[in-house]
Scaffold this motif. Sequence first.
Motif, PDB file in Angstrom:
ATOM      1  N   ALA A  81     -29.427 -77.345  -4.884  1.00 45.48           N
ATOM      2  CA  ALA A  81     -29.220 -78.164  -3.691  1.00 45.48           C
ATOM      3  C   ALA A  81     -27.765 -78.613  -3.588  1.00 45.48           C
ATOM      4  CB  ALA A  81     -30.148 -79.379  -3.730  1.00 45.48           C
ATOM      5  N   PHE A 114     -25.130 -77.712  -0.522  1.00 46.02           N
ATOM      6  CA  PHE A 114     -24.476 -78.771   0.248  1.00 46.02           C
ATOM      7  C   PHE A 114     -22.966 -78.582   0.274  1.00 46.02           C
ATOM      8  CE2 PHE A 114     -22.512 -83.029   0.506  1.00 46.02           C
ATOM      9  CZ  PHE A 114     -22.967 -83.392   1.759  1.00 46.02           C
ATOM     10  N   HIS A 125     -25.398 -82.895  -3.391  1.00 46.19           N
ATOM     11  CA  HIS A 125     -26.299 -83.085  -2.256  1.00 46.19           C
ATOM     12  C   HIS A 125     -26.663 -84.537  -2.009  1.00 46.19           C
ATOM     13  CE1 HIS A 125     -28.642 -82.734  -5.901  1.00 46.19           C
ATOM     14  NE2 HIS A 125     -29.712 -83.216  -5.291  1.00 46.19           N
ATOM     15  N   ALA A 165     -25.219 -86.452   1.023  1.00 46.65           N
ATOM     16  CA  ALA A 165     -25.555 -86.043   2.387  1.00 46.65           C
ATOM     17  C   ALA A 165     -25.879 -87.215   3.306  1.00 46.65           C
ATOM     18  CB  ALA A 165     -26.724 -85.052   2.359  1.00 46.65           C
ATOM     19  N   GLU A 219     -30.173 -88.420   0.044  1.00 45.07           N
ATOM     20  CA  GLU A 219     -29.949 -87.220   0.844  1.00 45.07           C
ATOM     21  C   GLU A 219     -30.187 -87.457   2.332  1.00 45.07           C
ATOM     22  OE1 GLU A 219     -31.371 -83.374  -0.735  1.00 45.07           O
ATOM     23  OE2 GLU A 219     -32.424 -84.591  -2.228  1.00 45.07           O
TER      24      GLU A 219
END
Length: 262
Positions: A26, A30, A81, A84, A247
């Motif tokens: 992940a 990202f 990630h 985010a 996230e």
Amino acid sequence: MDIDDAYANMSHIPEGDAYPARWARAAEAFRAQVRCELDLPYGEHPREVFDLFHPDRMAMGLLVLVHGGYWMRFDKSDFSHLAAGAVARGWAVAMPSYPLAPEMRVRRIFKGLRDGMGRVLERVPGPVVLAGHSAGGQLVLRLACRKSRFEGRERVERVMAISPITDLRPLTHTSMNEILQLTREEAVRESPALRHRRKGIDISVWVGANERPAFLEQARGIAQTWDGVELIEEPERHHFNVIDGLEEAESGMTRRLLRDLN
């Protein structure tokens, strides 16, 4: 009580051993889709570097997010990630790595991060929020201690410690101390729960309600010891998925982290 088992997370989480690879995938995905600067130095050690993630507009401020891993494993690239949610809300996110035990003692890990904070904060103007998970929670709470001084600390408005280790003394009795090499004196010195908090900043502790009892005790302990600390126990979350809220821009965790700041 088996003290090693009390602080063992992976063996008590279904498919716990799959999480590190999942995080790494992940994180890589990202980084491929966001504007970022990688491996910016904040100190002299090769691991004293940070990644800086930028929103698609002028940043409203800076979130410094410190990873966990019992000061023994992982680095910033495993958790990209988690930037985010804040990036989607218009915040820049700095994510540092740090030297690991046994090469470095916990006190040296903290000192390096503290001494390098000025180089991290100078990259983005505006308010600063600190967050950290597990061992990272210990590190950001140490930055929030009254005597922890660093360049730009007056800009820090909020600290969130996620499932933190706030009292290191129990770890001196675990087998992991063969690597950490914590002495009783160092454990006391580096325990936020045994120090005084700095006034004037908003501090919260977020922990999963399904975490190991030792981590619930650690979170509740500092909420009781430090005045004005908000404790959030999130239902149906354990030590590995409690960070998932970072996230999402509209998760309770991200909104609590950045509320009233954007």
